[in-house]
Design a protein around this motif. Structure first.
Motif, PDB file in Angstrom:
ATOM      1  N   SER A  39       0.861  -1.185   0.000  1.00 45.28           N
ATOM      2  CA  SER A  39       0.000   0.000   0.000  1.00 45.28           C
ATOM      3  C   SER A  39       0.893   1.230   0.000  1.00 45.28           C
ATOM      4  CB  SER A  39      -0.832   0.054   1.279  1.00 45.28           C
ATOM      5  OG  SER A  39      -1.832  -0.906   1.278  1.00 45.28           O
ATOM      6  N   THR A  45      -2.362   8.211   0.894  1.00 47.56           N
ATOM      7  CA  THR A  45      -3.533   8.178   0.013  1.00 47.56           C
ATOM      8  C   THR A  45      -4.584   9.196   0.453  1.00 47.56           C
ATOM      9  OG1 THR A  45      -3.101   5.852  -0.432  1.00 47.56           O
ATOM     10  CG2 THR A  45      -5.233   6.680  -1.136  1.00 47.56           C
ATOM     11  N   GLU A 120       1.381   4.490  -4.018  1.00 48.04           N
ATOM     12  CA  GLU A 120       1.886   3.115  -4.075  1.00 48.04           C
ATOM     13  C   GLU A 120       3.165   3.032  -4.920  1.00 48.04           C
ATOM     14  OE1 GLU A 120      -1.273   3.616  -3.527  1.00 48.04           O
ATOM     15  OE2 GLU A 120      -1.876   2.055  -2.110  1.00 48.04           O
ATOM     16  N   ARG A 199     -10.830   2.484  -2.633  1.00 48.44           N
ATOM     17  CA  ARG A 199     -10.064   2.588  -1.388  1.00 48.44           C
ATOM     18  C   ARG A 199      -9.892   1.223  -0.722  1.00 48.44           C
ATOM     19  NH1 ARG A 199      -8.860   7.434   1.028  1.00 48.44           N
ATOM     20  NH2 ARG A 199      -7.222   6.138   1.893  1.00 48.44           N
ATOM     21  N   GLY A 200      -8.694   1.025  -0.191  1.00 49.66           N
ATOM     22  CA  GLY A 200      -8.403  -0.243   0.466  1.00 49.66           C
ATOM     23  C   GLY A 200      -8.143  -1.380  -0.517  1.00 49.66           C
ATOM     24  N   GLY A 201      -7.973  -1.051  -1.801  1.00 50.15           N
ATOM     25  CA  GLY A 201      -7.908  -2.074  -2.848  1.00 50.15           C
ATOM     26  C   GLY A 201      -6.632  -2.896  -2.899  1.00 50.15           C
ATOM     27  N   SER A 202      -5.653  -2.581  -2.076  1.00 46.59           N
ATOM     28  CA  SER A 202      -4.394  -3.341  -2.163  1.00 46.59           C
ATOM     29  C   SER A 202      -4.552  -4.811  -1.781  1.00 46.59           C
ATOM     30  CB  SER A 202      -3.330  -2.722  -1.263  1.00 46.59           C
ATOM     31  OG  SER A 202      -3.014  -1.444  -1.720  1.00 46.59           O
TER      32      SER A 202
HETATM   33  N1  ASP Z   1      -3.588   3.157  -0.538  1.00 46.70           N
HETATM   34  C1  ASP Z   1      -4.952   2.804  -0.856  1.00 46.70           C
HETATM   35  C2  ASP Z   1      -5.895   3.313   0.210  1.00 46.70           C
HETATM   36  O1  ASP Z   1      -5.471   3.868   1.197  1.00 46.70           O
HETATM   37  C3  ASP Z   1      -5.115   1.343  -1.071  1.00 46.70           C
HETATM   38  C4  ASP Z   1      -4.816   0.484   0.136  1.00 46.70           C
HETATM   39  O2  ASP Z   1      -4.138   0.907   1.056  1.00 46.70           O
HETATM   40  O3  ASP Z   1      -5.257  -0.663   0.149  1.00 46.70           O
HETATM   41  O4  ASP Z   1      -7.074   3.199   0.039  1.00 46.70           O
END
Ligand code: ASP
Ligand code: MG
Length: 448
Positions: A39, A45, A120, A199-202
């Motif tokens: 991430s 982000t 990223e 968001r959170g897609g990693s």
């Molecule tokens: N950096 C991105 C986010 O904060 C993806 C991730 O962290 O999964 O949403």
């Protein structure tokens, strides 16, 4: 096929040089780990999202850029500022400046995604250097070559076949030579325009690569020692779970557990890939293994909460004699790409809940959907609810399973209940200001 593990490190795990070194040790300790997904460093982000979406003065933009650059520069300095890395980081800073100040950034979703990808791209560059300095041969790889998506900027839908094709062609041949460090969250469409997975897609990226490369395991390293019985910020009685089934994990992620991106379990399920969740700070403490079959299948495994729910009730006296009404309603919802979670119906009305995070793309879509519905029938919108879900097994097929849940909640008004559609969950819509209490009382009854 050789054994392969994919390791993903979240934002707090790569927040600074010391945190990155913990991760690098985890990679080195497992010779099966040949692909690493990172991430952006914690906070980056959020800053990029602010730059992409908020009207700001030039000075304000520069302040946010500086926050980002300070995080990256500190890591670079701790690495001894190797010239090659410094040069590449500088090029990313230039792109960051250019996009953040771009006069169309607030209007163009394609530019926003390039801007978001920079987080990223910086962390993966720095993390591969951390590995190299610990004598672990590593290469920074551009995920956009492999993670092919459609052209929905901000929420790209991955193309599974294309990802498998690209991964086999470009990644597989490299794995014997070096540990491949790549970006989570970032992809590209068929015309090679940068996209992001939401968001959170990693986590999702890691699972997609595990699927594409036929990996046996996928590790999600974060700042908690696994998945808990409930969010430990709600109650300190929450405890980590040693195991979870794919079904349970998917329900938990969908219904608000923050540890995993909801789509992560989809590739894992398709290819039967075991997923591990643990803390990169304390890897020795173990974590949660998510697999197809678990040793135990308890009635109650965990409680999740999802905030910011809106309840929409559509009513029409016409419904009484109009069999096509429901399909008209759902056609409107489908047109706006909205997913509905709970649904109840009566003779002349249908109520449903939808996710409504403030200031999100979703919120705008919801408004448009509700307007369309108003053209068809009477619509009542109620805000301020949270969804609390008990996740477990065989919940609808044994006597007494639900009564314990209801007993625990007898002091609260349940606005809506969903039970029976699936053996793995029971969901309740409750007043947002009560949801902490609801979760605590349920946790006490079911787990303490
Ligand atoms: N950096 C991105 C986010 O904060 C993806 C991730 O962290 O999964 O949403
Ligand atoms: Mg995350």
């Amino acid at each position: 096929m050789n054994q392969l593990n994919i390791a993903k490190f979240g934002g707090t795990s790569v927040a600074n040089h010391a945190a990155m070194q913990n991760c690098a040790r985890i990679v080195k300790n497992n010779p099966l780990t040949r692909v690493v997904v990172v991430s952006a460093s914690a906070g980056v982000t959020n800053c990029l999202v602010e730059l992409a979406n908020t009207e700001m003065t030039t000075a304000q933009i520069d302040t946010v850029i500086k926050q980002i650059e300070d995080i990256e520069q500190a890591i670079l300095r701790d690495l001894g500022s190797p010239a090659m890395v410094e040069e590449k980081l500088q090029a990313l800073f230039e792109q960051l400046h250019e996009l953040a100040h771009h006069e169309e950034i607030l209007q163009r979703p394609d530019l926003k995604d390039i801007l978001l990808s920079v987080g990223e791209r910086m962390s993966s560059l720095l993390f591969s250097e951390v590995l190299n300095q610990l004598d672990c041969t590593a290469d920074n790889f551009d995920a956009r070559k492999v993670i092919k998506t459609d052209s929905q900027f901000g929420q790209g839908i991955p193309n599974i076949e294309r990802i498998a094709e690209q991964a086999q062609k470009l990644l597989s041949p490299e794995l014997a030579r070096a540990v491949i460090v790549t970006q989570g969250f970032v992809g590209s469409d068929e015309s090679d325009k940068t996209t992001t997975l939401g968001r959170g897609g990693s986590d999702y990226t890691a699972a997609l690569l595990a699927e594409a490369l036929d990996a046996q395991t996928c590790e999600i390293w974060t700042d908690v020692t696994g998945v808990y019985t409930t969010d430990p910020r709600i109650t300190d009685k929450a405890r980590p779970l040693p195991e979870l089934s794919f079904d349970e994990a998917a329900e938990m992620a969908t219904f608000g557990a923050k540890v995993l991106h909801p789509a992560t379990m989809v590739p894992a399920l398709r290819k039967n890939i075991r997923v591990f969740v643990g803390s990169s700070k304390e890897p020795e403490k173990g974590g949660t293994w998510i697999a197809k079959d678990c040793q135990q299948q308890p009635h109650y495994r965990a409680i999740t909460r999802r905030k910011d729910q809106v309840m929409v009730t559509v009513k029409t006296p016409k419904m009484l004699y109009a069999p096509g009404f429901l399909s008209e309603i759902f056609a409107i919802i489908a047109k706006h790409n909205i997913s509905v979670d709970l649904v109840t119906t009566s003779e002349i009305s249908v109520s449903m809940t939808i996710d409504n995070p403030p200031n999100s793309v979703r919120e705008k879509l919801n408004k448009a959907t509700i307007e369309d519905l108003r053209n068809l029938c009477e619509v009542v919108v109620e805000n301020g609810y949270d969804l609390v879900t008990v996740v477990g097994n065989n919940m609808h097929s044994e006597a007494g399973v639900s009564s314990r849940i209801f007993t625990a909640m007898q002091n609260h008004n349940l606005r809506m209940i969903c039970y029976g559609a699936n053996p793995h969950n029971m969901s309740f819509l409750v007043n947002g200001s009560h949801s902490d209490d609801v979760v605590r009382e349920l946790h006490k009854e079911l787990f303490e």
